[in-house]
Structure formats: C-alpha cells, structure tokens
Motif scaffolding. Sequence first.
Motif, PDB file in Angstrom:
ATOM      1  N   ARG A 158      23.400 -46.724  -5.439  1.00 35.69           N
ATOM      2  CA  ARG A 158      22.255 -46.674  -6.345  1.00 35.69           C
ATOM      3  C   ARG A 158      20.986 -46.396  -5.557  1.00 35.69           C
ATOM      4  NH1 ARG A 158      22.275 -52.056  -9.745  1.00 35.69           N
ATOM      5  NH2 ARG A 158      22.945 -52.879  -7.745  1.00 35.69           N
ATOM      6  N   GLU A 159      20.101 -45.613  -6.132  1.00 33.35           N
ATOM      7  CA  GLU A 159      18.861 -45.230  -5.455  1.00 33.35           C
ATOM      8  C   GLU A 159      17.911 -46.420  -5.416  1.00 33.35           C
ATOM      9  OE1 GLU A 159      16.461 -42.892  -3.248  1.00 33.35           O
ATOM     10  OE2 GLU A 159      18.469 -42.385  -3.967  1.00 33.35           O
ATOM     11  N   VAL A 160      17.358 -46.707  -4.262  1.00 28.24           N
ATOM     12  CA  VAL A 160      16.384 -47.785  -4.099  1.00 28.24           C
ATOM     13  C   VAL A 160      14.986 -47.190  -4.206  1.00 28.24           C
ATOM     14  CG1 VAL A 160      15.494 -49.599  -2.583  1.00 28.24           C
ATOM     15  CG2 VAL A 160      17.954 -49.074  -2.617  1.00 28.24           C
ATOM     16  N   PRO A 161      14.131 -47.660  -5.120  1.00 27.65           N
ATOM     17  CA  PRO A 161      12.789 -47.087  -5.279  1.00 27.65           C
ATOM     18  C   PRO A 161      11.975 -47.173  -4.000  1.00 27.65           C
ATOM     19  CG  PRO A 161      13.330 -48.542  -7.116  1.00 27.65           C
ATOM     20  CD  PRO A 161      14.405 -48.722  -6.093  1.00 27.65           C
ATOM     21  N   GLU A 162      11.121 -46.188  -3.776  1.00 26.27           N
ATOM     22  CA  GLU A 162      10.309 -46.130  -2.561  1.00 26.27           C
ATOM     23  C   GLU A 162       9.106 -47.058  -2.614  1.00 26.27           C
ATOM     24  OE1 GLU A 162      10.783 -44.436   0.169  1.00 26.27           O
ATOM     25  OE2 GLU A 162      12.482 -43.154  -0.352  1.00 26.27           O
ATOM     26  N   ASN A 163       8.644 -47.406  -3.808  1.00 31.62           N
ATOM     27  CA  ASN A 163       7.364 -48.103  -3.950  1.00 31.62           C
ATOM     28  C   ASN A 163       7.523 -49.547  -4.397  1.00 31.62           C
ATOM     29  OD1 ASN A 163       8.321 -47.406  -6.466  1.00 31.62           O
ATOM     30  ND2 ASN A 163       6.326 -46.875  -7.301  1.00 31.62           N
ATOM     31  N   LEU A 164       8.556 -50.244  -3.892  1.00 37.38           N
ATOM     32  CA  LEU A 164       8.727 -51.653  -4.256  1.00 37.38           C
ATOM     33  C   LEU A 164       7.642 -52.521  -3.640  1.00 37.38           C
ATOM     34  CD1 LEU A 164      12.599 -52.159  -3.978  1.00 37.38           C
ATOM     35  CD2 LEU A 164      11.213 -51.987  -6.050  1.00 37.38           C
ATOM     36  N   TRP A 165       7.131 -52.134  -2.476  1.00 39.35           N
ATOM     37  CA  TRP A 165       6.100 -52.896  -1.776  1.00 39.35           C
ATOM     38  C   TRP A 165       4.867 -52.023  -1.602  1.00 39.35           C
ATOM     39  CZ3 TRP A 165       6.796 -58.037  -0.647  1.00 39.35           C
ATOM     40  CH2 TRP A 165       8.086 -58.521  -0.805  1.00 39.35           C
ATOM     41  N   ILE A 166       3.711 -52.609  -1.886  1.00 39.64           N
ATOM     42  CA  ILE A 166       2.431 -51.896  -1.797  1.00 39.64           C
ATOM     43  C   ILE A 166       1.631 -52.482  -0.645  1.00 39.64           C
ATOM     44  CG2 ILE A 166       0.379 -51.143  -3.046  1.00 39.64           C
ATOM     45  CD1 ILE A 166       3.017 -50.246  -4.327  1.00 39.64           C
ATOM     46  N   LYS A 167       1.052 -51.606   0.180  1.00 43.17           N
ATOM     47  CA  LYS A 167       0.285 -52.053   1.340  1.00 43.17           C
ATOM     48  C   LYS A 167      -1.195 -52.121   1.014  1.00 43.17           C
ATOM     49  CE  LYS A 167      -0.413 -50.927   6.240  1.00 43.17           C
ATOM     50  NZ  LYS A 167      -0.050 -49.976   7.320  1.00 43.17           N
ATOM     51  N   CYS A 168      -1.810 -53.252   1.349  1.00 44.30           N
ATOM     52  CA  CYS A 168      -3.249 -53.402   1.141  1.00 44.30           C
ATOM     53  C   CYS A 168      -3.996 -52.499   2.115  1.00 44.30           C
ATOM     54  CB  CYS A 168      -3.667 -54.858   1.349  1.00 44.30           C
ATOM     55  SG  CYS A 168      -5.459 -55.123   1.265  1.00 44.30           S
ATOM     56  N   PRO A 169      -4.889 -51.614   1.641  1.00 44.79           N
ATOM     57  CA  PRO A 169      -5.628 -50.713   2.531  1.00 44.79           C
ATOM     58  C   PRO A 169      -6.543 -51.427   3.513  1.00 44.79           C
ATOM     59  CG  PRO A 169      -5.736 -49.953   0.254  1.00 44.79           C
ATOM     60  CD  PRO A 169      -5.149 -51.334   0.220  1.00 44.79           C
ATOM     61  N   GLU A 170      -6.953 -52.665   3.181  1.00 42.15           N
ATOM     62  CA  GLU A 170      -7.889 -53.392   4.041  1.00 42.15           C
ATOM     63  C   GLU A 170      -7.181 -54.218   5.110  1.00 42.15           C
ATOM     64  OE1 GLU A 170     -10.555 -55.741   1.700  1.00 42.15           O
ATOM     65  OE2 GLU A 170     -11.992 -54.098   1.493  1.00 42.15           O
ATOM     66  N   THR A 171      -6.167 -54.991   4.703  1.00 42.00           N
ATOM     67  CA  THR A 171      -5.546 -55.955   5.615  1.00 42.00           C
ATOM     68  C   THR A 171      -4.159 -55.539   6.080  1.00 42.00           C
ATOM     69  OG1 THR A 171      -4.551 -57.234   3.796  1.00 42.00           O
ATOM     70  CG2 THR A 171      -6.813 -57.789   4.445  1.00 42.00           C
ATOM     71  N   GLY A 172      -3.543 -54.582   5.408  1.00 42.63           N
ATOM     72  CA  GLY A 172      -2.187 -54.195   5.746  1.00 42.63           C
ATOM     73  C   GLY A 172      -1.130 -55.093   5.139  1.00 42.63           C
ATOM     74  N   GLU A 173      -1.549 -56.077   4.343  1.00 45.32           N
ATOM     75  CA  GLU A 173      -0.603 -56.991   3.700  1.00 45.32           C
ATOM     76  C   GLU A 173       0.309 -56.227   2.737  1.00 45.32           C
ATOM     77  OE1 GLU A 173      -0.673 -60.746   0.506  1.00 45.32           O
ATOM     78  OE2 GLU A 173      -2.512 -59.689   1.060  1.00 45.32           O
TER      79      GLU A 173
END
Length: 303
Positions: free
Chosen positions: A19-34
């Motif tokens: 099954r295909e795993v979505p690419e955008n499950l986790w989003i990176k904070c532009p400021e802190t990298g969280e």
Amino acid sequence: MNWITNYVRPKINSMLGHREVPENLWIKCPETGEMVFHKDLEENHFVIPASGYHMKMSAKARLKHIFDDGTYELLPVPKVPQDPLKFRDSKKYADRLKENRVKTSLEDTIVSGYGSVRGVKLVACAHDFSFMGGSLGIAAGEAIIQAFEAAIKRHCPLVLFPASGGARMQEGILSLMQMPRTTVGVEMLKEAGLPYIVVLTNPTTGGVSASYAMLGDVHLAEPGAEICFAGKRVIEQTIREKLPEGFQTSEYLLDHGMVDMVVHRHDLPDTIARLLKIFLKQDGPVAIAETDLEPVKIAAAAE
C-alpha cells in the motif's frame, strides 16, 4: 542515496501489502524544524502547537474554521471566459488551469460562503493560495464582486481573507482591471452602510494588497504574515539599502499604523464577532470560543 526513501519506505510498503504511504504525514515547522503529524496540525487549525507558527490554510478550511459549527452556505462560482488571451509561456495557460483544478478541486482561487460567526450573519470570502498562488484574475475578481453583492442583498457584513501573490500575469491587463472593479465592490458595500473587515494572511502581496485588501474598515492580520506590494529583495535591489529586520511582517505593519490588530488564528472568530457587534450596534456578549479543537461537521454544500 536517501536511506528513508530507498530502504525504509519500501520495507514499510512490503509490510503493508504494497500500500502506498502518503508523503505528507508529517509537516515541518519552517521556524523551528519541529515535525508535526498532519492530523494534529489540522485539528489545531494549521498552527504549529509549540512555536505558534501559522501555516498556510486552504480557503475551505478557513471558512470551516471561521463559521459557527463549520457550517455555511457555499456561494456559487461565477462563469467567466477561460484563457481570453490564449496565453502561453512554458505551457498553455489553459493547461495550467486544468492542472490546478485537479490539484485543488476548486474552479479558481476564491471561495465564498454565507453563515454566522458567534451568531452574527456575514459573508466570508477567502483566497486559496494553492491555486496558482492565490493570484487575482477575471474569475477571482468576479467571485469577489459577487460576494460583495451577496452581502448587500442579504444586508450583512463581509469578511475577506486575502492570500495572494498578486495579479495573474497570464491574463495581462484583464487581470489588472480586477483591481478597480473590486474597489467598486468595496464602495458599494460601504454605501449600503455595511462593515467590511479584512484579515490579512500570509502572504498578501502585489495588486491584491494595492486594492481591496487594504480598503477595509478594520484590518486584522495573522502573526508573522508577509504583507507588501513589492518583495523585500526587489526593494533592496532598487534602493540599494538594507531594510529593517521583520520588514513587511504583520507586527512591523502594526507598529507603523498599517494594521489595526495582530490576532492569533484561534481568536479570529471571537475578534471578528466582537468588532461586527460594535459596527452593527448589536447588544449582548460574544460567546467565548471552546478550547476543544476537535474537527466539526461541515455543511454538505462545502464538500
């Protein structure tokens, strides 16, 4: 060689039966990298929990957030000429429109709805930056004008959420003509004695900031939003000087009188309702927003 892409993902796929795993499950904070799980970010109205960074938000998600119970009447999309100049750069403009419509499930960059915010009836109009950078073209201009007309017809205020890179170059002068046309719409609303509130979001630039986005009775702005006509780099290259830190952000414009309030996204419904009650001379307190950020049911018309 990317170890996660080339080894971990295929391994996960094999464990899940390919099954295909979505690419955008986790989003990176532009400021802190969280890294924030996409569901958590969505439930927090696309604000990074730790840093408070306001991510871009789709037009439908914004209307769902602002209206009571996430329910509203979706206003019809106007029919306008497609690709009137038969424009082509690296690809045909008609093909770009088709690609963006498939990607966003929208006809163009503007989505408008009618509903209530803390019991106050209003029309809300939002740009969707994911559709060609929220650019202002014939379709967007006509949609904004029809939103003003709908507010006048229903005798209610209008709240606008701009998020745009400016005029749409593929429509040339026809795009630029939407600036005076939408300005007339603003004047029609004001002549009807109805309030017009603008909530400036990231980014609000170009011809949009030079017209209807800066003609509100009150200008609110989300924290950290870029608000300008020309970009910082262009200005620095033109005047050959270094600009101040934080130049063209919401906070800088607040300090220099261009913005009335910088408001956290979670507080926007209460703030808008409070202002409108003052304008409309309505009695009674504004209900306090619930802290529970569980997703709410959206009207069927907005699907």
